[in-house]
Design a protein around this motif. Structure first.
Motif, PDB file in Angstrom:
ATOM      1  N   GLY A  36       0.814  -1.046  -0.046  1.00 50.06           N
ATOM      2  CA  GLY A  36      -0.087  -0.068   0.094  1.00 50.06           C
ATOM      3  C   GLY A  36       0.936   1.219  -0.011  1.00 50.06           C
ATOM      4  N   GLY A  84      -8.693   2.400   3.490  1.00 44.33           N
ATOM      5  CA  GLY A  84      -7.530   3.074   4.312  1.00 44.33           C
ATOM      6  C   GLY A  84      -7.793   3.634   5.570  1.00 44.33           C
ATOM      7  N   ARG A 101      -3.186   6.122   5.134  1.00 42.62           N
ATOM      8  CA  ARG A 101      -2.639   4.715   4.725  1.00 42.62           C
ATOM      9  C   ARG A 101      -3.742   4.108   3.521  1.00 42.62           C
ATOM     10  NH1 ARG A 101       0.885   0.456   7.881  1.00 42.62           N
ATOM     11  NH2 ARG A 101       1.384  -1.246   6.085  1.00 42.62           N
ATOM     12  N   LEU A 102      -3.341   3.954   2.623  1.00 43.71           N
ATOM     13  CA  LEU A 102      -4.077   3.358   1.610  1.00 43.71           C
ATOM     14  C   LEU A 102      -3.526   1.850   1.211  1.00 43.71           C
ATOM     15  CD1 LEU A 102      -4.785   6.430  -0.395  1.00 43.71           C
ATOM     16  CD2 LEU A 102      -6.428   5.224   0.961  1.00 43.71           C
TER      17      LEU A 102
END
Length: 109
Positions: A36, A84, A101-102
């Protein structure tokens, strides 16, 4: 795009009372541990008051004199809708840092 813009505008607002020569807005992009993408937005403002931290992402909660309290709530909803997370902390020394955060996406054909 909307989330990143909101976080940067918030950071700039937070640094309004900081002398111009000490203002720092830092945006970093990196591969996240476990896959990610991670984007962090850090400022050199006064940081987030401890009492505000638990409510920071609630709709209509704001620490700004002119704020509506919707930007962080909407940002968190958008990030979570894409699988996320969005978190906030005070930076070391001063300022605040927001981390998006993805997860990895599927490649389009």
């Amino acid at each position: 795009q909307q989330v990143l813009l909101n976080l940067c505008v918030n950071a700039l607002d937070a640094m309004e009372a900081v002398p111009t020569e000490t203002r720092v807005l830092e945006v970093r992009l990196r591969a996240a541990d476990g896959g990610g993408l991670e984007v962090s937005v850090r400022d050199s403002g006064p940081g987030i008051p401890a009492a505000a931290m638990p409510r920071l992402f609630e709709p209509f909660f704001t620490t700004k004199a002119r704020g509506m309290g919707m930007g962080l709530a909407i940002s968190k909803t958008l990030v979570e809708a894409h699988g996320g997370s969005l978190r906030a902390a005070n930076g070391e020394g001063r300022g605040a840092v927001f981390v998006v955060r993805l997860p990895e996406g599927e490649a389009e054909a």
